[in-house]
Design a protein around this motif. Structure first.
Motif, PDB file in Angstrom:
ATOM      1  N   PHE A  62     120.042  24.873  -4.589  1.00 38.56           N
ATOM      2  CA  PHE A  62     118.913  24.290  -5.456  1.00 38.56           C
ATOM      3  C   PHE A  62     119.349  24.759  -7.035  1.00 38.56           C
ATOM      4  CE2 PHE A  62     116.749  24.624  -1.325  1.00 38.56           C
ATOM      5  CZ  PHE A  62     116.713  23.279  -1.300  1.00 38.56           C
ATOM      6  N   GLY A  63     120.530  25.023  -7.314  1.00 39.53           N
ATOM      7  CA  GLY A  63     120.752  25.498  -8.433  1.00 39.53           C
ATOM      8  C   GLY A  63     121.386  24.376  -9.583  1.00 39.53           C
ATOM      9  N   ALA A  64     120.420  23.446  -9.520  1.00 42.00           N
ATOM     10  CA  ALA A  64     120.825  22.158 -10.424  1.00 42.00           C
ATOM     11  C   ALA A  64     120.598  22.443 -11.914  1.00 42.00           C
ATOM     12  CB  ALA A  64     120.098  21.092 -10.023  1.00 42.00           C
ATOM     13  N   PHE A  65     119.904  23.329 -12.444  1.00 45.13           N
ATOM     14  CA  PHE A  65     119.464  23.423 -13.860  1.00 45.13           C
ATOM     15  C   PHE A  65     119.731  24.933 -14.020  1.00 45.13           C
ATOM     16  CE2 PHE A  65     116.871  24.973 -17.170  1.00 45.13           C
ATOM     17  CZ  PHE A  65     117.151  23.915 -18.210  1.00 45.13           C
ATOM     18  N   PRO A  66     120.514  25.410 -15.143  1.00 42.29           N
ATOM     19  CA  PRO A  66     121.428  24.675 -15.767  1.00 42.29           C
ATOM     20  C   PRO A  66     122.805  24.039 -15.192  1.00 42.29           C
ATOM     21  CG  PRO A  66     121.533  26.796 -16.372  1.00 42.29           C
ATOM     22  CD  PRO A  66     120.619  26.994 -15.614  1.00 42.29           C
ATOM     23  N   SER A  67     123.271  23.237 -15.679  1.00 45.87           N
ATOM     24  CA  SER A  67     124.314  22.748 -15.094  1.00 45.87           C
ATOM     25  C   SER A  67     125.659  23.474 -15.697  1.00 45.87           C
ATOM     26  CB  SER A  67     124.723  21.318 -15.178  1.00 45.87           C
ATOM     27  OG  SER A  67     125.895  20.713 -14.957  1.00 45.87           O
ATOM     28  N   LEU A  68     126.154  24.412 -14.632  1.00 45.32           N
ATOM     29  CA  LEU A  68     127.368  24.980 -15.051  1.00 45.32           C
ATOM     30  C   LEU A  68     128.666  24.138 -15.258  1.00 45.32           C
ATOM     31  CD1 LEU A  68     126.761  28.455 -13.357  1.00 45.32           C
ATOM     32  CD2 LEU A  68     126.541  27.858 -15.548  1.00 45.32           C
ATOM     33  N   HIS A  69     128.655  22.976 -14.600  1.00 41.29           N
ATOM     34  CA  HIS A  69     129.656  21.763 -14.834  1.00 41.29           C
ATOM     35  C   HIS A  69     129.690  21.800 -16.282  1.00 41.29           C
ATOM     36  CE1 HIS A  69     129.216  21.202 -10.474  1.00 41.29           C
ATOM     37  NE2 HIS A  69     130.487  21.495 -10.546  1.00 41.29           N
ATOM     38  N   SER A  70     128.486  21.184 -16.703  1.00 40.09           N
ATOM     39  CA  SER A  70     128.373  20.856 -18.250  1.00 40.09           C
ATOM     40  C   SER A  70     128.824  21.917 -19.080  1.00 40.09           C
ATOM     41  CB  SER A  70     127.036  20.253 -18.411  1.00 40.09           C
ATOM     42  OG  SER A  70     126.728  20.255 -19.795  1.00 40.09           O
ATOM     43  N   GLY A  71     128.235  23.352 -18.563  1.00 45.48           N
ATOM     44  CA  GLY A  71     128.386  24.467 -19.497  1.00 45.48           C
ATOM     45  C   GLY A  71     130.034  24.754 -19.510  1.00 45.48           C
ATOM     46  N   CYS A  72     130.718  24.522 -18.671  1.00 45.72           N
ATOM     47  CA  CYS A  72     132.260  24.826 -18.472  1.00 45.72           C
ATOM     48  C   CYS A  72     132.764  23.663 -19.460  1.00 45.72           C
ATOM     49  CB  CYS A  72     132.793  24.962 -17.310  1.00 45.72           C
ATOM     50  SG  CYS A  72     132.152  26.229 -16.284  1.00 45.72           S
ATOM     51  N   ALA A  73     132.545  22.342 -19.150  1.00 48.86           N
ATOM     52  CA  ALA A  73     133.124  21.349 -19.942  1.00 48.86           C
ATOM     53  C   ALA A  73     132.834  21.689 -21.372  1.00 48.86           C
ATOM     54  CB  ALA A  73     132.595  20.084 -19.547  1.00 48.86           C
ATOM     55  N   THR A  74     131.460  21.914 -21.959  1.00 53.27           N
ATOM     56  CA  THR A  74     131.116  22.354 -23.187  1.00 53.27           C
ATOM     57  C   THR A  74     131.687  23.372 -23.669  1.00 53.27           C
ATOM     58  OG1 THR A  74     129.050  21.265 -22.666  1.00 53.27           O
ATOM     59  CG2 THR A  74     129.127  22.451 -24.735  1.00 53.27           C
ATOM     60  N   THR A  75     131.965  24.431 -23.200  1.00 51.52           N
ATOM     61  CA  THR A  75     132.855  25.478 -23.622  1.00 51.52           C
ATOM     62  C   THR A  75     134.252  25.124 -24.055  1.00 51.52           C
ATOM     63  OG1 THR A  75     131.430  27.169 -22.395  1.00 51.52           O
ATOM     64  CG2 THR A  75     133.423  27.903 -23.332  1.00 51.52           C
ATOM     65  N   GLU A  76     134.778  24.256 -22.959  1.00 51.43           N
ATOM     66  CA  GLU A  76     136.204  24.091 -23.440  1.00 51.43           C
ATOM     67  C   GLU A  76     136.193  22.929 -24.648  1.00 51.43           C
ATOM     68  OE1 GLU A  76     136.982  21.974 -19.581  1.00 51.43           O
ATOM     69  OE2 GLU A  76     137.019  24.022 -18.391  1.00 51.43           O
ATOM     70  N   ALA A  77     135.581  22.082 -24.541  1.00 58.30           N
ATOM     71  CA  ALA A  77     135.416  21.256 -25.827  1.00 58.30           C
ATOM     72  C   ALA A  77     135.508  22.011 -27.211  1.00 58.30           C
ATOM     73  CB  ALA A  77     134.489  20.083 -25.584  1.00 58.30           C
ATOM     74  N   LEU A  78     134.383  22.907 -27.027  1.00 60.65           N
ATOM     75  CA  LEU A  78     134.060  23.772 -28.375  1.00 60.65           C
ATOM     76  C   LEU A  78     135.197  24.664 -28.758  1.00 60.65           C
ATOM     77  CD1 LEU A  78     130.414  25.032 -27.619  1.00 60.65           C
ATOM     78  CD2 LEU A  78     131.355  23.237 -29.270  1.00 60.65           C
ATOM     79  N   PHE A  79     135.739  25.161 -27.802  1.00 57.64           N
ATOM     80  CA  PHE A  79     136.867  26.216 -27.892  1.00 57.64           C
ATOM     81  C   PHE A  79     138.343  25.290 -28.707  1.00 57.64           C
ATOM     82  CE2 PHE A  79     140.750  28.386 -26.809  1.00 57.64           C
ATOM     83  CZ  PHE A  79     140.687  29.511 -27.360  1.00 57.64           C
ATOM     84  N   MET A  80     138.396  24.392 -27.685  1.00 61.17           N
ATOM     85  CA  MET A  80     139.644  23.466 -28.141  1.00 61.17           C
ATOM     86  C   MET A  80     139.379  22.464 -29.384  1.00 61.17           C
ATOM     87  SD  MET A  80     141.634  23.992 -25.729  1.00 61.17           S
ATOM     88  CE  MET A  80     142.964  22.820 -25.966  1.00 61.17           C
ATOM     89  N   SER A  81     138.276  22.350 -29.735  1.00 57.37           N
ATOM     90  CA  SER A  81     138.007  21.836 -31.131  1.00 57.37           C
ATOM     91  C   SER A  81     138.081  22.848 -32.098  1.00 57.37           C
ATOM     92  CB  SER A  81     136.521  21.234 -31.054  1.00 57.37           C
ATOM     93  OG  SER A  81     136.418  20.268 -30.299  1.00 57.37           O
ATOM     94  N   TYR A  82     137.891  24.134 -31.977  1.00 53.93           N
ATOM     95  CA  TYR A  82     137.926  25.431 -32.649  1.00 53.93           C
ATOM     96  C   TYR A  82     139.603  25.532 -33.164  1.00 53.93           C
ATOM     97  CZ  TYR A  82     138.199  30.253 -34.511  1.00 53.93           C
ATOM     98  OH  TYR A  82     138.216  31.233 -35.138  1.00 53.93           O
ATOM     99  N   VAL A  83     140.586  25.123 -32.028  1.00 61.44           N
ATOM    100  CA  VAL A  83     141.812  25.597 -32.187  1.00 61.44           C
ATOM    101  C   VAL A  83     142.701  24.144 -32.567  1.00 61.44           C
ATOM    102  CG1 VAL A  83     143.919  25.929 -30.929  1.00 61.44           C
ATOM    103  CG2 VAL A  83     141.945  27.118 -30.316  1.00 61.44           C
ATOM    104  N   PHE A  84     142.165  23.062 -32.158  1.00 67.48           N
ATOM    105  CA  PHE A  84     142.764  21.732 -32.799  1.00 67.48           C
ATOM    106  C   PHE A  84     141.527  20.769 -33.365  1.00 67.48           C
ATOM    107  CE2 PHE A  84     145.184  23.229 -29.082  1.00 67.48           C
ATOM    108  CZ  PHE A  84     146.265  23.519 -29.345  1.00 67.48           C
ATOM    109  N   PRO A  85     141.379  21.197 -34.430  1.00 67.98           N
ATOM    110  CA  PRO A  85     140.069  20.246 -35.199  1.00 67.98           C
ATOM    111  C   PRO A  85     140.164  19.026 -35.374  1.00 67.98           C
ATOM    112  CG  PRO A  85     140.463  22.332 -36.542  1.00 67.98           C
ATOM    113  CD  PRO A  85     141.661  22.235 -35.473  1.00 67.98           C
ATOM    114  N   ARG A  86     141.389  18.681 -35.532  1.00 70.14           N
ATOM    115  CA  ARG A  86     141.578  17.061 -35.602  1.00 70.14           C
ATOM    116  C   ARG A  86     141.428  16.214 -33.999  1.00 70.14           C
ATOM    117  NH1 ARG A  86     147.205  16.709 -39.284  1.00 70.14           N
ATOM    118  NH2 ARG A  86     146.311  17.752 -41.242  1.00 70.14           N
ATOM    119  N   LEU A  87     141.314  16.893 -33.098  1.00 72.97           N
ATOM    120  CA  LEU A  87     141.446  16.546 -31.832  1.00 72.97           C
ATOM    121  C   LEU A  87     139.835  16.433 -31.402  1.00 72.97           C
ATOM    122  CD1 LEU A  87     144.427  17.628 -30.052  1.00 72.97           C
ATOM    123  CD2 LEU A  87     144.196  15.307 -31.381  1.00 72.97           C
TER     124      LEU A  87
END
Length: 223
Positions: A62-87
């Motif tokens: 019963f660990g649906a909230f918060p979604s760590l699947h979403s958390g990991c994807a968001t962290t990856e997107a933020l960091f990769m956007s920091y390194v490669f802003p154009r992407l």
């Protein structure tokens, strides 16, 4: 981020969508096994036992909230956007696709995904402000950096007062040097005119110096 997410899941347990699909509104307890939900179809498609056994034996049923699947994807997107802003659009689409996949497979509600992304964003921006190296846009790779600055750039004085520095500290010019020299001359009690120039003050002073007390006394003696 993961530690904070697990602590929230333990103190505020929430059931995922697959629980309602299997048990409806029946009371839940931790004796109930987990479920791979829509991922079970992948095991059947490839003839493997990966997701079925993993999710069935999961201790966080019963660990649906918060979604760590979403958390990991968001962290990856933020960091990769920091390194490669154009992407950045590519990484945003990746996160949105991840959101859709978890809801389609009945593992998370939309509110779980938003909560996970908010948690990830908070952790990321704190790390960016204190620990991440500041980007140097003229360098292609991190290994090309000659020096490293940690954290975000400082704005200097508040309310944009750095723009007033030039007003308080103007650049030194020739006229400033003349002014400084004149003020020092006043402070010493003398003013030196340019070489070869005569001054009315000097002429008057020489006339006064010629009419001294001694000369006055000589005149009286002659009388």
């Amino acid at each position: 981020m993961n530690l904070a997410g697990v602590m929230i899941q333990l103190f505020f347990p929430c059931s995922p969508p697959w629980y309602e699909n299997l048990y409806g509104l029946a009371p839940a307890d931790y004796s109930m096994p987990g479920s791979p939900a829509g991922l079970e179809a992948i095991d059947k498609l490839f003839g493997i036992d990966l997701y079925t056994s993993t999710f069935t034996a999961s201790p966080m049923v019963f660990g649906a909230f918060p979604s760590l699947h979403s958390g990991c994807a968001t962290t990856e997107a933020l960091f990769m956007s920091y390194v490669f802003p154009r992407l950045r659009p590519v990484f945003v689409l990746y996160t949105l696709w991840f959101w859709w996949a978890t809801m389609y497979l009945s593992h998370h509600y939309a509110v779980d995904l938003v909560g996970g992304s908010l948690l990830a964003g908070t952790c990321y921006f704190v790390a960016k402000a204190k620990y991440l190296p500041r980007l140097q846009n003229d360098k292609a790779l991190r290994w090309d950096y000659d020096y490293v600055e940690i954290g975000e750039a400082k704005e200097g004085y508040a309310y944009g007062l750095t723009d007033l520095d030039d007003d308080f500290h103007p650049a030194t010019t020739d006229s400033d040097e003349w002014t400084i020299g004149s003020s020092s001359s006043f402070s010493s009690g003398t003013r030196s005119p340019p070489a070869g120039a005569s001054s009315p003050v000097d002429d008057a002073q020489s006339m006064w110096e010629g009419d001294t007390l001694a000369s006055g006394s000589d005149t009286e003696a002659q009388r």
